[in-house]
Design an enzyme around this catalytic site. Structure first.
Site, PDB file in Angstrom:
ATOM      1  N   GLY A   1      39.539  84.039  59.166  1.00 16.34           N
ATOM      2  CA  GLY A   1      39.118  83.153  60.263  1.00 16.34           C
ATOM      3  C   GLY A   1      38.381  81.967  59.658  1.00 16.34           C
ATOM      4  O   GLY A   1      38.642  81.567  58.523  1.00 16.34           O
TER       5      GLY A   1
ATOM      6  N   ILE B   1      35.318  81.564  58.487  1.00 11.84           N
ATOM      7  CA  ILE B   1      34.535  81.753  57.247  1.00 11.84           C
ATOM      8  C   ILE B   1      35.461  82.122  56.085  1.00 11.84           C
ATOM      9  O   ILE B   1      35.297  81.629  54.960  1.00 11.84           O
ATOM     10  CB  ILE B   1      33.416  82.797  57.469  1.00 11.84           C
ATOM     11  CG1 ILE B   1      32.491  82.323  58.598  1.00 11.84           C
ATOM     12  CG2 ILE B   1      32.613  83.002  56.178  1.00 11.84           C
ATOM     13  CD1 ILE B   1      31.470  83.347  59.071  1.00 11.84           C
TER      14      ILE B   1
ATOM     15  N   THR C   1      29.417  90.002  53.785  1.00  6.86           N
ATOM     16  CA  THR C   1      28.538  89.173  54.630  1.00  6.86           C
ATOM     17  C   THR C   1      28.964  89.313  56.099  1.00  6.86           C
ATOM     18  O   THR C   1      28.635  88.450  56.912  1.00  6.86           O
ATOM     19  CB  THR C   1      28.609  87.680  54.230  1.00  6.86           C
ATOM     20  OG1 THR C   1      29.978  87.273  54.226  1.00  6.86           O
ATOM     21  CG2 THR C   1      27.987  87.408  52.882  1.00  6.86           C
ATOM     22  N   SER C   2      29.739  90.372  56.405  1.00  8.88           N
ATOM     23  CA  SER C   2      30.245  90.490  57.780  1.00  8.88           C
ATOM     24  C   SER C   2      29.298  91.362  58.609  1.00  8.88           C
ATOM     25  O   SER C   2      28.315  90.854  59.158  1.00  8.88           O
ATOM     26  CB  SER C   2      31.678  91.010  57.769  1.00  8.88           C
ATOM     27  OG  SER C   2      31.755  92.312  57.214  1.00  8.88           O
ATOM     28  N   ARG C   3      29.566  92.654  58.652  1.00 10.72           N
ATOM     29  CA  ARG C   3      28.661  93.581  59.312  1.00 10.72           C
ATOM     30  C   ARG C   3      28.562  94.827  58.433  1.00 10.72           C
ATOM     31  O   ARG C   3      29.560  95.270  57.852  1.00 10.72           O
ATOM     32  CB  ARG C   3      29.191  93.973  60.697  1.00 10.72           C
ATOM     33  CG  ARG C   3      28.999  92.901  61.766  1.00 10.72           C
ATOM     34  CD  ARG C   3      27.518  92.703  62.115  1.00 10.72           C
ATOM     35  NE  ARG C   3      27.306  91.709  63.158  1.00 10.72           N
ATOM     36  CZ  ARG C   3      27.008  90.428  62.944  1.00 10.72           C
ATOM     37  NH1 ARG C   3      26.898  89.952  61.705  1.00 10.72           N
ATOM     38  NH2 ARG C   3      26.797  89.612  63.955  1.00 10.72           N
TER      39      ARG C   3
ATOM     40  N   GLU D   1      20.287  98.555  59.124  1.00 15.87           N
ATOM     41  CA  GLU D   1      19.463  97.392  58.796  1.00 15.87           C
ATOM     42  C   GLU D   1      18.130  97.559  59.508  1.00 15.87           C
ATOM     43  O   GLU D   1      18.139  97.858  60.696  1.00 15.87           O
ATOM     44  CB  GLU D   1      20.140  96.097  59.264  1.00 15.87           C
ATOM     45  CG  GLU D   1      21.296  95.716  58.388  1.00 15.87           C
ATOM     46  CD  GLU D   1      21.968  94.408  58.791  1.00 15.87           C
ATOM     47  OE1 GLU D   1      21.379  93.632  59.572  1.00 15.87           O
ATOM     48  OE2 GLU D   1      23.096  94.182  58.326  1.00 15.87           O
TER      49      GLU D   1
ATOM     50  N   HIS E   1      20.241  90.190  55.376  1.00 21.51           N
ATOM     51  CA  HIS E   1      21.076  89.579  56.434  1.00 21.51           C
ATOM     52  C   HIS E   1      20.676  88.110  56.666  1.00 21.51           C
ATOM     53  O   HIS E   1      20.226  87.740  57.763  1.00 21.51           O
ATOM     54  CB  HIS E   1      20.996  90.395  57.731  1.00 21.51           C
ATOM     55  CG  HIS E   1      22.167  90.173  58.649  1.00 21.51           C
ATOM     56  ND1 HIS E   1      22.650  91.116  59.509  1.00 21.51           N
ATOM     57  CD2 HIS E   1      22.960  89.076  58.825  1.00 21.51           C
ATOM     58  CE1 HIS E   1      23.671  90.632  60.194  1.00 21.51           C
ATOM     59  NE2 HIS E   1      23.886  89.385  59.794  1.00 21.51           N
TER      60      HIS E   1
HETATM   61  C1  GLV Z   1      25.197  86.715  61.820  1.00 18.43           C
HETATM   62  O1  GLV Z   1      25.413  87.745  61.247  1.00 18.43           O
HETATM   63  C2  GLV Z   1      25.977  86.224  62.907  1.00 18.43           C
HETATM   64  O2  GLV Z   1      26.854  86.953  63.410  1.00 18.43           O
HETATM   65  O3  GLV Z   1      25.752  85.089  63.322  1.00 18.43           O
END
Ligand code: GLV
Length: 325
Positions: free
Chosen positions: A157, A159, A236-238, A267, A286
């Site tokens: 997508g 990113i 860096t997603s979830r 988290e 995060h």
């Molecule tokens: C951060 O993790 C967001 O989804 O903006």
């Protein structure tokens, strides 16, 4: 004229908060930690709008407790797995998110993690601080080179594509896996492959997928076992996209080279988590979207979504546009 009532679940940058204050009667949660479930249910009663963070779980119970006048939920994040979208749609409540404005900040940070984990930056910093640096040494703290390596993106997508653009500058080959309908971009040199190929061919794997039932623990022990022993995994997603127990085993046994995590499950990651005993992992709290510019814009966009919903206008960024049908 009476202003619409909203609950804002945390202090957000002034850029957005000032807009919300001007248009709304604001109940602002000012604590450092998110409101407890009990507090959330208490504070939403009678509000017209909720401005939430990814740490607030907004489900049907919260919506019903707010009441029938609830017109909008605006999430101060691009991800929205903390909101029960199905429940919101069933109640015809539009849900907003904050895409685009954090794309570059997040891609910059994913790249930072790739390089930090690959070149052992934090480990090297500890080495210096602990007084271990005795001399220049040909074999000291050797890492992974970017040029000529393969970057495997899971999710193509906004990113994911921003990652691919950055990779060009590093002379990397880019492959991506996306189960959705993400369109190839003719301006980006990247090849679509299956998930297996991402695991088997990538030197760096970077995750840019939303958290869904299908992506929960997508990176499990089986996936990790298919990666190269030299691979660097970045998330860096979830957090729940990676099975952290499986990752711990793979890193400890050096079945992959390193990992860079901006997100974890849970988290915050407890300080006694076994992962934090390893040198070949970098763990961040995060903060991938945490550039000043991106956070200002996120607050502005969250405010725009909230106010649009309160006015009965279409949200500029609505994740459940079916509510308008
Ligand atoms: C951060 O993790 C967001 O989804 O903006």
């Amino acid at each position: 004229m009476t202003k619409p009532k909203v609950f804002v679940t945390r202090i957000i940058p002034d850029k957005g908060l000032d807009m919300v204050r001007e248009f709304c009667d604001v109940d602002l949660w000012t604590e450092e930690l998110p409101p407890s479930r009990e507090e959330l249910l208490r504070r939403v009663q009678g509000v017209d709008g909720i401005l939430s963070l990814l740490t607030d779980y907004i489900d049907g119970e919260v919506m019903d407790t707010a009441g029938e006048q609830l017109k909008v939920i605006s999430n101060h994040a691009v991800g929205f797995d903390n909101i029960d979208i199905h429940a919101a749609t069933a109640r015809k409540i539009p849900v907003g998110n904050t895409p685009d404005v954090l794309t570059d900040a997040t891609a910059d940070f994913a790249f930072t993690l790739m390089m930090s984990a690959g070149r052992r930056i934090l480990e090297a910093d500890r080495y210096v601080r602990e007084g271990k640096w005795k001399t220049w040494s040909p074999m000291l703290l050797l890492g992974t080179e970017m040029r000529g390596s393969t970057l495997g993106l899971v999710g193509f997508g906004r990113i994911g594509k921003a990652m691919a653009r950055r990779a060009v500058g590093f002379d990397m080959r880019v492959i991506y896996y996306d189960p959705g309908e993400s369109k190839p971009d003719p301006d980006i040199k990247a090849s679509r492959v299956d998930f297996e190929s991402i695991l088997e061919e990538s030197d760096f794997i970077s995750l840019h997928t939303p958290l869904t039932p299908d992506t929960r623990h997508l990176i499990d022990s089986e996936a990790l076992s298919k990666m190269k022993p030299t691979a660097v995994l970045v998330n860096t997603s979830r957090g729940p996209v990676v099975d952290l127990d499986a990752l711990y085993d793979a890193l400890k046994e050096k079945r992959i080279f390193a990992a860079g995590l901006d997100v974890t499950e849970p988290e915050p990651l407890p300080t006694d988590h076994p992962l934090l005993t390893l040198d070949n992992v970098v763990v961040m709290p995060h903060i991938a979207s945490a550039s000043k510019v991106a956070r200002d814009k996120m607050s502005w966009m969250a405010a725009k979504n909230l106010i649009s919903g309160l006015k009965g206008d279409h949200l500029p960024n609505c994740v459940n546009p079916q509510v308008y049908k």
